[in-house]
Design a protein around this motif. Structure first.
Motif, PDB file in Angstrom:
ATOM      1  N   GLU A 185       0.806  -1.221   0.000  1.00 14.19           N
ATOM      2  CA  GLU A 185       0.000   0.000   0.000  1.00 14.19           C
ATOM      3  C   GLU A 185       0.841   1.274   0.000  1.00 14.19           C
ATOM      4  N   ALA A 186       2.142   1.131   0.181  1.00 13.18           N
ATOM      5  CA  ALA A 186       3.029   2.294   0.308  1.00 13.18           C
ATOM      6  C   ALA A 186       3.415   2.834  -1.066  1.00 13.18           C
ATOM      7  N   PRO A 187       3.647   4.137  -1.158  1.00 13.54           N
ATOM      8  CA  PRO A 187       4.127   4.715  -2.416  1.00 13.54           C
ATOM      9  C   PRO A 187       5.436   4.042  -2.839  1.00 13.54           C
ATOM     10  N   GLY A 188       5.483   3.595  -4.069  1.00 11.18           N
ATOM     11  CA  GLY A 188       6.685   2.952  -4.589  1.00 11.18           C
ATOM     12  C   GLY A 188       6.956   1.595  -3.959  1.00 11.18           C
ATOM     13  N   LEU A 189       5.979   1.051  -3.245  1.00 10.88           N
ATOM     14  CA  LEU A 189       6.099  -0.256  -2.584  1.00 10.88           C
ATOM     15  C   LEU A 189       7.269  -0.297  -1.610  1.00 10.88           C
ATOM     16  N   ARG A 190       7.540   0.833  -0.956  1.00  9.66           N
ATOM     17  CA  ARG A 190       8.688   0.925  -0.052  1.00  9.66           C
ATOM     18  C   ARG A 190       8.372   1.808   1.137  1.00  9.66           C
TER      19      ARG A 190
ATOM     20  N   VAL B   8      11.649  -2.798   0.683  1.00  4.86           N
ATOM     21  CA  VAL B   8      11.019  -2.698  -0.632  1.00  4.86           C
ATOM     22  C   VAL B   8      10.348  -4.029  -0.958  1.00  4.86           C
ATOM     23  N   LEU B   9       9.085  -3.984  -1.322  1.00  4.98           N
ATOM     24  CA  LEU B   9       8.359  -5.185  -1.707  1.00  4.98           C
ATOM     25  C   LEU B   9       8.824  -5.640  -3.086  1.00  4.98           C
ATOM     26  N   THR B  10       9.182  -6.895  -3.225  1.00  4.38           N
ATOM     27  CA  THR B  10       9.617  -7.438  -4.508  1.00  4.38           C
ATOM     28  C   THR B  10       8.415  -8.023  -5.250  1.00  4.38           C
ATOM     29  N   ASP B  11       8.629  -8.376  -6.504  1.00  2.32           N
ATOM     30  CA  ASP B  11       7.571  -9.053  -7.273  1.00  2.32           C
ATOM     31  C   ASP B  11       7.184 -10.360  -6.587  1.00  2.32           C
ATOM     32  N   ALA B  12       8.172 -11.068  -6.067  1.00  3.89           N
ATOM     33  CA  ALA B  12       7.890 -12.318  -5.348  1.00  3.89           C
ATOM     34  C   ALA B  12       7.076 -12.046  -4.085  1.00  3.89           C
ATOM     35  N   GLY B  13       7.351 -10.927  -3.427  1.00  8.97           N
ATOM     36  CA  GLY B  13       6.582 -10.556  -2.237  1.00  8.97           C
ATOM     37  C   GLY B  13       5.146 -10.234  -2.579  1.00  8.97           C
ATOM     38  N   ARG B  14       4.956  -9.543  -3.687  1.00 11.48           N
ATOM     39  CA  ARG B  14       3.590  -9.215  -4.132  1.00 11.48           C
ATOM     40  C   ARG B  14       2.827 -10.496  -4.472  1.00 11.48           C
TER      41      ARG B  14
ATOM     42  N   THR C  30      12.729  -5.579  12.179  1.00 15.27           N
ATOM     43  CA  THR C  30      13.977  -5.996  11.551  1.00 15.27           C
ATOM     44  C   THR C  30      14.017  -7.517  11.418  1.00 15.27           C
ATOM     45  N   ARG C  31      13.586  -8.227  12.438  1.00 19.51           N
ATOM     46  CA  ARG C  31      13.555  -9.700  12.368  1.00 19.51           C
ATOM     47  C   ARG C  31      12.576 -10.179  11.296  1.00 19.51           C
ATOM     48  N   ILE C  32      11.402  -9.562  11.250  1.00 20.08           N
ATOM     49  CA  ILE C  32      10.396  -9.968  10.261  1.00 20.08           C
ATOM     50  C   ILE C  32      10.895  -9.691   8.849  1.00 20.08           C
ATOM     51  N   VAL C  33      11.447  -8.512   8.625  1.00 23.79           N
ATOM     52  CA  VAL C  33      11.962  -8.180   7.296  1.00 23.79           C
ATOM     53  C   VAL C  33      13.113  -9.120   6.932  1.00 23.79           C
ATOM     54  N   GLY C  34      13.926  -9.490   7.911  1.00 24.13           N
ATOM     55  CA  GLY C  34      14.990 -10.455   7.652  1.00 24.13           C
ATOM     56  C   GLY C  34      14.446 -11.777   7.146  1.00 24.13           C
ATOM     57  N   ARG C  35      13.371 -12.263   7.773  1.00 26.16           N
ATOM     58  CA  ARG C  35      12.747 -13.515   7.308  1.00 26.16           C
ATOM     59  C   ARG C  35      12.172 -13.342   5.905  1.00 26.16           C
ATOM     60  N   LEU C  36      11.526 -12.202   5.665  1.00 18.30           N
ATOM     61  CA  LEU C  36      10.948 -11.956   4.340  1.00 18.30           C
ATOM     62  C   LEU C  36      12.029 -11.794   3.275  1.00 18.30           C
ATOM     63  N   GLU C  37      13.158 -11.236   3.670  1.00 17.29           N
ATOM     64  CA  GLU C  37      14.298 -11.130   2.750  1.00 17.29           C
ATOM     65  C   GLU C  37      14.794 -12.516   2.353  1.00 17.29           C
ATOM     66  N   GLU C  38      14.902 -13.408   3.329  1.00 18.30           N
ATOM     67  CA  GLU C  38      15.348 -14.776   3.048  1.00 18.30           C
ATOM     68  C   GLU C  38      14.431 -15.481   2.056  1.00 18.30           C
ATOM     69  N   GLN C  39      13.160 -15.118   2.068  1.00 17.17           N
ATOM     70  CA  GLN C  39      12.174 -15.706   1.155  1.00 17.17           C
ATOM     71  C   GLN C  39      12.136 -14.984  -0.198  1.00 17.17           C
ATOM     72  N   GLY C  40      12.867 -13.875  -0.312  1.00 19.12           N
ATOM     73  CA  GLY C  40      12.860 -13.095  -1.545  1.00 19.12           C
ATOM     74  C   GLY C  40      11.654 -12.183  -1.691  1.00 19.12           C
TER      75      GLY C  40
END
Length: 149
Positions: A52-57, A102-108, A75-85
């Motif tokens: 929902e954020a401008p620029g997905l970031r 930043v939300l990636t295409d895989a995150g979306r 930070t811990r949650i984003v770290g886990r999400l980073e590991e998942q791409g």
């Protein structure tokens, strides 16, 4: 100083139900998401806020505030999400000390896959129990209370 007016039975029931709701509802939705999607409610919320954020970031502090978490928890949650791409962390453009999630295409795509499970869980555990309740009025009242604190 005047003596406060005693609670009516309905008011007392509401005041007693709210803490239980605040405890039980997120846990029930989290359990459904974990079982069905292998995604925690905190991870879902972070992905949703980024979508929902401008620029997905969002800056990490802003994301933490939007998710109502501490910066270290985020930070811990984003770290886990980073590991998942699903999320990338990049240096903030305006401050070399800060980080932006930043939300990636895989995150979306992950968010899109999990959306039906989240929706079904929210309906089952909350909305289906509010038949006959003025949901719009309830939402306004709860938002008003939250804004005061």
């Amino acid at each position: 100083m005047t003596t406060p007016r005693p609670l009516t039975p309905d008011e007392d029931a509401l005041v007693r139900a709210l803490p239980r709701l605040m405890y039980a509802l997120p846990r029930a939705i989290d359990a459904d998401l974990m079982r069905e999607q292998r995604l925690s409610l905190s991870e879902w919320t972070a992905l949703m806020r980024l979508s929902e954020a401008p620029g997905l970031r969002l800056r990490m502090g802003e994301l933490a505030a939007a998710c109502e978490l501490s910066l270290s928890g985020m930070t811990r949650i984003v770290g886990r999400l980073e590991e998942q791409g699903a999320v990338e962390r990049v240096r903030a453009a305006d401050d070399a000390r800060g980080w932006t999630a930043v939300l990636t295409d895989a995150g979306r795509a992950r968010l899109d896959r999990a959306w039906p499970s989240n929706l079904a869980s929210v309906r089952r555990h909350l909305l289906d129990h509010l038949a006959g309740v003025d949901v719009a009025g309830l939402a306004r009242a709860l938002q008003h209370v939250a804004l005061e604190h």
